[in-house]
Design a protein around this motif. Structure first.
Motif, PDB file in Angstrom:
ATOM      1  N   LYS A 180       2.343   9.902  -5.607  1.00 52.76           N
ATOM      2  CA  LYS A 180       2.898  11.192  -5.209  1.00 52.76           C
ATOM      3  C   LYS A 180       4.089  11.610  -6.075  1.00 52.76           C
ATOM      4  O   LYS A 180       4.447  12.780  -6.090  1.00 52.76           O
ATOM      5  N   GLN A 201       0.970   4.390  -2.777  1.00 55.37           N
ATOM      6  CA  GLN A 201       0.856   5.805  -2.378  1.00 55.37           C
ATOM      7  C   GLN A 201       2.043   6.608  -2.886  1.00 55.37           C
ATOM      8  O   GLN A 201       1.888   7.716  -3.385  1.00 55.37           O
ATOM      9  N   ASP A 234       0.835  -1.207   0.000  1.00 55.82           N
ATOM     10  CA  ASP A 234       0.000   0.000   0.000  1.00 55.82           C
ATOM     11  C   ASP A 234       0.865   1.251   0.000  1.00 55.82           C
ATOM     12  O   ASP A 234       0.547   2.246  -0.659  1.00 55.82           O
ATOM     13  N   TRP A 235       1.969   1.233   0.729  1.00 50.74           N
ATOM     14  CA  TRP A 235       2.868   2.380   0.789  1.00 50.74           C
ATOM     15  C   TRP A 235       3.488   2.660  -0.582  1.00 50.74           C
ATOM     16  O   TRP A 235       3.621   3.808  -0.988  1.00 50.74           O
TER      17      TRP A 235
END
Length: 116
Positions: free
Chosen positions: A78, A74, A70-71
């Motif tokens: 970004k 993300q 999940d990181w």
């Protein structure tokens, strides 16, 4: 013979037993502190219980973590690219414990041996 003697003396021994204390009956015959009524004690216990529940909600148990998959998703969202060059990485930083080096030195000192 001995058994009949013991059975004959048993009622006399009960006379020396302490009398059972008289207590005011409660709904469940539970504990109520001296000087409080049952309603006052229940109200105080309910207040303590609600206060404990609020405190538990305020400080949740365990650390909230983010799965690496999940990181990475993300972080990819970004990232900003300019051609093949990465302009912004979307990197997330760890919390900073001290605002400056002088604040760190106040806590740990300036001993060089600490780092070696």
């Amino acid at each position: 013979m001995k058994l009949t003697a013991v059975l004959a003396l048993a009622p006399l021994a009960l006379g020396f037993a302490p009398a059972a204390p008289q207590r005011a009956p409660t709904a469940l015959n539970g504990y109520v502190p001296k000087g409080l009524t049952e309603a006052q004690y229940k109200a105080a216990m309910a207040a303590d219980k609600s206060k404990a529940q609020q405190n538990k909600a305020k400080y949740p148990k365990g650390k909230k973590t983010l799965d690496i998959a999940d990181w990475l998703v993300q972080m990819e969202k970004k990232q900003t690219l300019k051609g093949d060059k990465v302009v912004g990485s979307g990197h997330s930083y760890a919390k900073q414990k001290f605002s400056s080096k002088s604040a760190f030195d106040k806590v740990f000192g300036t001993n060089k041996e600490m780092w070696e």
